[in-house]
Motif scaffolding. Structure first.
Motif, short mmCIF file in Angstrom:
data_model
loop_
_atom_site.label_atom_id
_atom_site.label_comp_id
_atom_site.label_asym_id
_atom_site.label_seq_id
_atom_site.Cartn_x
_atom_site.Cartn_y
_atom_site.Cartn_z
N LEU A 166 6.26 -2.52 7.65
CA LEU A 166 6.14 -1.08 7.89
C LEU A 166 5.03 -0.58 7.10
N LEU A 167 4.89 -1.13 6.00
CA LEU A 167 3.80 -0.65 4.96
C LEU A 167 2.40 -1.26 5.60
N GLU A 168 2.45 -2.39 5.88
CA GLU A 168 1.24 -2.90 6.58
C GLU A 168 0.66 -2.27 7.80
N ALA A 169 1.75 -1.72 8.73
CA ALA A 169 1.40 -0.94 9.79
C ALA A 169 0.58 0.27 9.41
N VAL A 170 1.03 0.95 8.43
CA VAL A 170 0.24 2.24 7.82
C VAL A 170 -1.15 1.88 7.50
N ILE A 171 -0.93 0.65 6.53
CA ILE A 171 -2.28 0.23 6.13
C ILE A 171 -3.46 0.02 7.50
N ASP A 172 -2.89 -0.85 8.40
CA ASP A 172 -3.65 -1.06 9.60
C ASP A 172 -4.09 0.12 10.30
N PHE A 173 -3.23 1.22 10.08
CA PHE A 173 -3.62 2.61 11.02
C PHE A 173 -4.19 3.44 10.34
N ALA A 375 9.25 -8.34 -9.13
CA ALA A 375 8.23 -7.98 -7.84
C ALA A 375 8.66 -6.78 -7.30
N LEU A 376 9.82 -6.57 -7.00
CA LEU A 376 10.28 -5.63 -6.10
C LEU A 376 10.24 -4.28 -7.04
N GLY A 377 10.74 -4.32 -8.36
CA GLY A 377 10.88 -3.13 -9.24
C GLY A 377 9.04 -2.67 -9.23
N GLU A 378 8.46 -3.56 -9.26
CA GLU A 378 6.86 -2.99 -9.40
C GLU A 378 6.42 -2.64 -8.06
N GLY A 379 6.98 -3.10 -7.09
CA GLY A 379 6.60 -2.40 -5.59
C GLY A 379 7.21 -1.12 -5.26
N LEU A 380 8.64 -0.92 -5.79
CA LEU A 380 9.09 0.43 -5.71
C LEU A 380 8.31 1.34 -6.57
N GLY A 381 8.04 1.03 -7.59
CA GLY A 381 6.96 1.98 -8.46
C GLY A 381 5.72 2.30 -7.98
N VAL A 382 5.13 1.65 -7.29
CA VAL A 382 3.80 2.02 -6.87
C VAL A 382 4.03 2.66 -5.34
N LEU A 383 5.35 2.36 -4.50
CA LEU A 383 5.48 2.85 -3.32
C LEU A 383 5.43 4.49 -3.85
N GLU A 384 6.04 4.68 -4.62
CA GLU A 384 6.25 6.61 -4.75
C GLU A 384 4.99 7.07 -5.10
N SER A 385 3.80 6.34 -5.28
CA SER A 385 2.38 6.96 -5.32
C SER A 385 1.78 7.38 -3.90
N GLY A 386 2.34 6.95 -3.07
CA GLY A 386 1.89 7.19 -1.47
C GLY A 386 1.21 6.27 -0.85
N PRO A 387 0.80 6.70 0.33
CA PRO A 387 0.16 5.57 1.04
C PRO A 387 -1.13 5.02 0.58
N ASP A 388 -1.87 5.53 -0.27
CA ASP A 388 -3.14 4.77 -0.99
C ASP A 388 -2.74 3.78 -1.65
N MET A 389 -1.42 3.38 -2.09
CA MET A 389 -0.94 2.29 -2.86
C MET A 389 -0.20 1.56 -2.02
N TYR A 390 0.10 1.68 -0.62
CA TYR A 390 0.71 0.75 -0.04
C TYR A 390 0.46 -0.69 0.09
N ASP A 391 -0.97 -0.98 0.00
CA ASP A 391 -1.42 -2.45 0.08
C ASP A 391 -0.82 -3.18 -1.24
N ILE A 392 -1.01 -2.35 -2.22
CA ILE A 392 -0.34 -2.95 -3.47
C ILE A 392 1.16 -3.18 -3.49
N ALA A 393 1.79 -2.23 -2.99
CA ALA A 393 3.20 -2.42 -2.86
C ALA A 393 3.70 -3.63 -1.90
N ALA A 394 2.78 -3.66 -0.83
CA ALA A 394 3.00 -4.79 0.28
C ALA A 394 2.89 -6.09 -0.59
N GLU A 395 1.89 -6.22 -1.32
CA GLU A 395 1.49 -7.51 -2.23
C GLU A 395 2.66 -7.90 -2.87
N GLU A 396 3.49 -7.01 -3.42
CA GLU A 396 4.51 -7.21 -4.39
C GLU A 396 5.82 -7.60 -3.59
#
Length: 428
Positions: A166-173, A375-396
């Motif tokens: 889902l995150l990567e779909a947003v990044i790709d588009f 890793a999931l805790g880190e991912g949730l943390g950056v997820l709340e920063s919005g779409p600009d941080m989705y690539d980092i969240a996806a990597e986590e």
């Protein structure tokens, strides 16, 4: 790929012995001894003969065709009489065949892993089942061997792959209008996996205790009757007893099965102040082992003044019931008074603790799940920063997925395999 063989049943005289072969020449090697006409999958009663025609034994020959076998390869099993001489004669003949060799420890199971018949957690479950001595160990090992941990890991993996996609779909588009905010669904998927992982991580310690055994320390002052109590619980003279204080100077261990749970009872040195250097070392060791034990039985008039804290679940009983007018909460290893009650108390405390155990049973499992949780805790943390941080969240999320894949042996476990399979016998 070599064809391997080994005695799969226990060494020594028995009614039946099982010799297993696995590999591309398994059926042909069995046919050298049993004669032609073995089916790809079947059972045959045959006379086994050496290549020179000498009769070796009579037995059943079972054949399994790849991939429908334990190892995923062609397999043959020779079920012969369990005479040491008969087994050695058959093994000797097999060792003289070209392309056939003796298996290494755990090699059959390793081939099952490599051929996708088992995951690494199931391999560990099989090792635990072979070593199981109590009912609780058997049930726990069967759950892991049945693939329950692998099924959990696969469910978590699918949820995280869905979240990452889902995150990567947003990044790709990113240059287009995405009609749906994916954050709520991603958050829900990740939070669900984290809750499951936290529960399993919390249960690993108890599950590992079921696998390796709980420790119960008997503590108290000198001459309280600790060694006599240990002997009564063990049903044998495991510890030296005497009327002289300080007889026990080392920790004496006795393995028992209590209510289906593996328990190691620890008889420790009498706790007191002493000027004897050797006795002092024994007392220090007694305190150390008692503090690290899962449960302590205080055999003393009072639990105060012994230098060991009374913890939740610990048991206090009074010593030498045989010398008291009123037994009450007292116990006597000499007469057996109160022994059944104490066993019941220990069993109840430990059984209640096992209700919090999970399916994961090893420190390796805990470390993999903790890595995924981080890793999931880190991912949730950056997820709340919005779409600009989705690539980092996806990597986590991908880091967490890799940690879960290592749990069942998909990646990053090659260095563990030799150690794990070394604990197996040749026939496994």
């Amino acid at each position: 790929m070599d064809t391997i063989f080994a005695l799969a049943s226990a060494q020594g005289k028995a009614g039946v012995a099982v010799i297993r072969l696995s590999g591309p020449q398994a059926h042909e090697a069995a046919a050298v001894l049993a004669g032609p006409g073995l089916k790809g999958r079947g059972m045959h009663l045959r006379t086994l003969r050496a290549p020179d025609g000498e009769r070796l034994d009579e037995g059943l020959v079972l054949t399994f065709q790849a991939p429908a076998s334990f190892t995923g390869e062609d397999v043959a099993e020779l079920q012969i009489h369990g005479s040491t001489a008969a087994v050695n004669a058959v093994l000797r003949c097999l060792s003289e065949l070209d392309g056939v060799r003796m298996a290494e420890p755990g090699e059959f199971t390793r081939r099952a892993l490599e051929n996708g018949k088992m995951d690494l957690a199931q391999v560990e479950g099989l090792a635990d089942l072979i070593d199981a001595e109590t009912e609780a160990q058997r049930r726990q090992a069967q759950a892991v061997l049945a693939g329950e941990l692998g099924q959990l890991a696969e469910r978590w993996r699918k949820d995280l792959i869905r979240a990452a996609s889902l995150l990567e779909a947003v990044i790709d588009f990113a240059d287009e209008e995405v009609p749906t905010d994916v954050t709520p669904e991603v958050r829900s998927l990740v939070s669900g996996v984290m809750a499951d992982l936290e529960r399993e991580v919390a249960g690993v310690r108890i599950a590992e205790r079921i696998r390796t055994g709980f420790e119960v320390a008997i503590v108290g002052p000198p001459n309280a009757g600790k060694s006599t109590l240990l002997n009564a619980l063990a049903g044998r003279e495991a510890a030296i007893t005497s009327e002289y204080a300080g007889t026990t100077r080392d920790v004496i261990e006795v393995r028992m099965d209590l209510a289906g749970l593996p328990v190691t009872l620890l008889d420790t040195a009498g706790l007191r102040e002493t000027s004897d250097h050797v006795e002092g070392l024994g007392i220090a060791l007694a305190r150390q082992r008692a503090e690290s034990a899962d449960l302590r039985v205080f055999l003393a008039e009072t639990v105060d003044g012994l230098g060991i804290a009374f913890q939740d679940g610990d048991i206090h009983v009074l010593p030498k019931a045989d010398l008291r007018d009123e037994a009450g909460n007292a116990i006597s290893g000499q007469t057996g008074a109160g022994i059944d009650r104490l066993i019941s108390q220990i069993s109840c405390v430990l059984t209640e603790r096992t209700t919090t155990s999970g399916i994961a049973t090893r420190e390796r499992h805990r470390q993999a799940m903790k890595k995924a949780l981080t890793a999931l805790g880190e991912g949730l943390g950056v997820l709340e920063s919005g779409p600009d941080m989705y690539d980092i969240a996806a990597e986590e999320l991908r880091t967490a997925i890799r940690a879960l894949e290592s749990l069942v042996g998909r990646i990053d476990v090659e260095n563990l395999l030799d150690e794990i399979f070394a604990s197996f016998c040749l026939g496994k």
